[in-house]
Structures are given as C-alpha cells and as structure tokens.
Design a protein around this motif. Structure first.
Motif, mmCIF file in Angstrom:
data_model
loop_
_atom_site.group_PDB
_atom_site.id
_atom_site.type_symbol
_atom_site.label_atom_id
_atom_site.label_comp_id
_atom_site.label_asym_id
_atom_site.label_seq_id
_atom_site.Cartn_x
_atom_site.Cartn_y
_atom_site.Cartn_z
ATOM 1 N N LEU A 171 -32.511 -18.948 -43.197
ATOM 2 C CA LEU A 171 -32.816 -20.155 -42.423
ATOM 3 C C LEU A 171 -31.731 -20.369 -41.372
ATOM 4 N N GLN A 172 -32.142 -20.707 -40.150
ATOM 5 C CA GLN A 172 -31.168 -20.894 -39.088
ATOM 6 C C GLN A 172 -30.965 -22.350 -38.704
ATOM 7 N N LYS A 173 -31.896 -23.231 -39.108
ATOM 8 C CA LYS A 173 -31.772 -24.624 -38.698
ATOM 9 C C LYS A 173 -32.146 -25.575 -39.836
ATOM 10 N N ILE A 174 -31.252 -26.523 -40.110
ATOM 11 C CA ILE A 174 -31.580 -27.677 -40.949
ATOM 12 C C ILE A 174 -32.153 -28.718 -40.005
ATOM 13 N N LYS A 187 -27.388 -21.849 -38.120
ATOM 14 C CA LYS A 187 -26.802 -22.063 -36.801
ATOM 15 C C LYS A 187 -26.668 -23.547 -36.439
ATOM 16 N N SER A 188 -27.556 -24.397 -36.959
ATOM 17 C CA SER A 188 -27.482 -25.806 -36.570
ATOM 18 C C SER A 188 -27.961 -26.725 -37.691
ATOM 19 N N ILE A 189 -27.389 -27.927 -37.677
ATOM 20 C CA ILE A 189 -27.769 -28.986 -38.613
ATOM 21 C C ILE A 189 -28.209 -30.170 -37.774
ATOM 22 N N GLY A 190 -29.418 -30.677 -38.013
ATOM 23 C CA GLY A 190 -30.017 -31.698 -37.168
ATOM 24 C C GLY A 190 -29.470 -33.093 -37.387
ATOM 25 N N ASP A 191 -29.900 -34.005 -36.525
ATOM 26 C CA ASP A 191 -29.499 -35.403 -36.601
ATOM 27 C C ASP A 191 -29.882 -36.006 -37.959
ATOM 28 N N GLU A 192 -28.959 -36.728 -38.555
ATOM 29 C CA GLU A 192 -29.173 -37.457 -39.809
ATOM 30 C C GLU A 192 -29.675 -36.563 -40.952
ATOM 31 N N ILE A 214 -22.054 -21.716 -37.677
ATOM 32 C CA ILE A 214 -22.665 -22.971 -37.236
ATOM 33 C C ILE A 214 -22.258 -23.254 -35.786
ATOM 34 N N LEU A 215 -23.245 -23.611 -34.960
ATOM 35 C CA LEU A 215 -23.006 -23.871 -33.541
ATOM 36 C C LEU A 215 -23.155 -25.343 -33.185
ATOM 37 N N LYS A 216 -23.951 -26.082 -33.986
ATOM 38 C CA LYS A 216 -24.202 -27.478 -33.646
ATOM 39 C C LYS A 216 -24.434 -28.297 -34.908
ATOM 40 N N ILE A 217 -23.797 -29.444 -34.959
ATOM 41 C CA ILE A 217 -24.042 -30.426 -36.013
ATOM 42 C C ILE A 217 -24.452 -31.721 -35.322
#
Length: 235
Positions: free
Chosen positions: A125-128, A149-154, A171-174
């Motif tokens: 998995l690449q995105k939460i 690679k990324s974890i989404g808002d909230e 990880i590139l973005k939180i």
C-alpha cells in the motif's frame, strides 16, 4: 438435451445472470470483476471469497459494511484491488482486519468511527487515505507497509489508544491533523531528517529518532564516542 441444459447452466452461471452468491452478500458485476455491494450476513469471523459466480471478487463497494453489527474479524482475499469510501465506517464490533493483497486502493474514511483494534494493511500500500482510521478509539496496532508514501488528512485523528507509531523513511507527505487528539505521551518515530520528524516538530508531537533498521533510540545519552545511544528493538 442434457448437453444443451448443461451449456445453458454454465452460460448463466459464469455470466452472473444466475445469482449463486454466498448467503448475506449482495454483489454485482463491475467490468470483468465482482463487487460486493453490501453484506448483511451473520458471520462473526468472515473470510470474503476470492470468487463469486466464477468471477474474481475485486471490489468492496462504498459503505458495503456500513454500521455492520456482526462481523468481528474480517479477512480480505488477495484478489481485492479497491475498497470504496466508508466501506467499514461505524462497524460496531469489528476488531481485526487483514488484507491478503499486495496492492489495494482504500477509500476515504474506510474505517472511520469503527471499533477496529488491529489492522494488517496490504503489503505494498502506498497511501493511507484521508480519515481512514479517524476516531477509531480502540485501535492499537497498524501494520505500516514498506512502500508507504503518504498519510492523508486526519488519517489517525482521535485514535486515543495509540501509544506511538514508527514510520518508514519512504514517506513523502503527512496530511493536516493526520495525528491529532491522541493520548498524552504519543510519539512518532522514524530516521533522523525524515518527513515524519518534520511533521512531528511542526505539530508539537514528541519525536523519538530511529536508525535505518527502525531501532528506537532512547532519549538519554548512555555512552561516549560512536555508541552514544542505547537502542530498543521495535516491530
């Protein structure tokens, strides 16, 4: 005559016209794969089949398990490629979820406000997604894939039973408020200089650095020279 009947039955079965779905499932064709639209069965330990009516189960529909009050443990097959928005939102007794798949897209708010305690996510998995586990107040164990690679808002906002998380250096973005309203003493860990460290410092979250093998350093200097930190192995 018998041959004609057999051929007719096979045609009807494999084209999905004849509904031989397992008990409790509402399904429909989506492209060449099968989508689970809803589940109203009474199974507590539910293993979703890899195929229904001869077609691979590829999709879990939007709100398919919304407010489900029966399923406590859920196993999703390797065939699953996509989970819709709010698929498991407000599930009342769901405690454990395990994906057998490598690649799966998981929609926004998939487990929001659920009672889930443990979740084993797709291995690549690449995105939460946004709000995936928002207000899951009982969740204590989430497996973070290496390719994340990324974890989404909230995404984990309001997960008050989480003690901390160790996140890989890819990880590139939180996102905004991805970790908010957690318990007192909540910590984030990753290697020094990572996006996780930047996020923690920018948002006033306690940060505990790791080495490249994700051993968490203690807060105190216990030695001199090169071996200046004691380490504690974490999973």
């Amino acid at each position: 005559g018998v041959c004609v009947l057999v051929l007719l039955w096979l045609f009807v079965y494999y084209t999905g016209i004849f509904d031989a779905s397992p008990k409790g499932y509402e399904v429909e064709m989506r492209g060449s794969g099968m989508e689970i639209v809803s589940y109203t069965g009474e199974e507590k330990n539910l293993t979703i089949p890899e195929a229904i009516n001869g077609h691979k189960v590829v999709y879990i529909g939007e709100k398919a398990f919304y407010k489900n009050e029966n399923v406590e443990k859920l196993m999703l097959p390797s065939t699953i490629k996509e989970v819709g928005k709010q698929a498991f939102t407000e599930t009342k007794v769901l405690k454990e979820v395990e994906f057998k798949s490598e690649y799966t897209q998981i929609g926004e708010g998939a487990f929001e406000n659920s009672s889930v305690v443990k979740a084993k996510l797709p291995t690549r998995l690449q995105k939460i997604s946004d709000r995936m586990f928002k207000n899951c107040k009982k969740v204590t164990n989430i497996s973070f894939p290496d390719d994340l690679k990324s974890i989404g808002d909230e995404a984990f906002c309001g997960c008050t039973s989480l003690k901390g998380m160790t996140i890989g250096d890819d990880i590139l973005k939180i996102g905004k408020d991805a970790f908010a309203n957690e318990r007192t003493g909540f910590t984030l860990s990753s290697i020094i200089g990572s996006e996780t460290e930047n996020y923690a410092r920018d948002n006033g979250i306690e940060y505990v650095p790791c080495n490249a093998y994700y051993d968490v350093y203690t807060k105190y200097n216990l030695g001199y020279g090169k071996n200046t930190f004691n380490t504690l192995q974490v999973s």
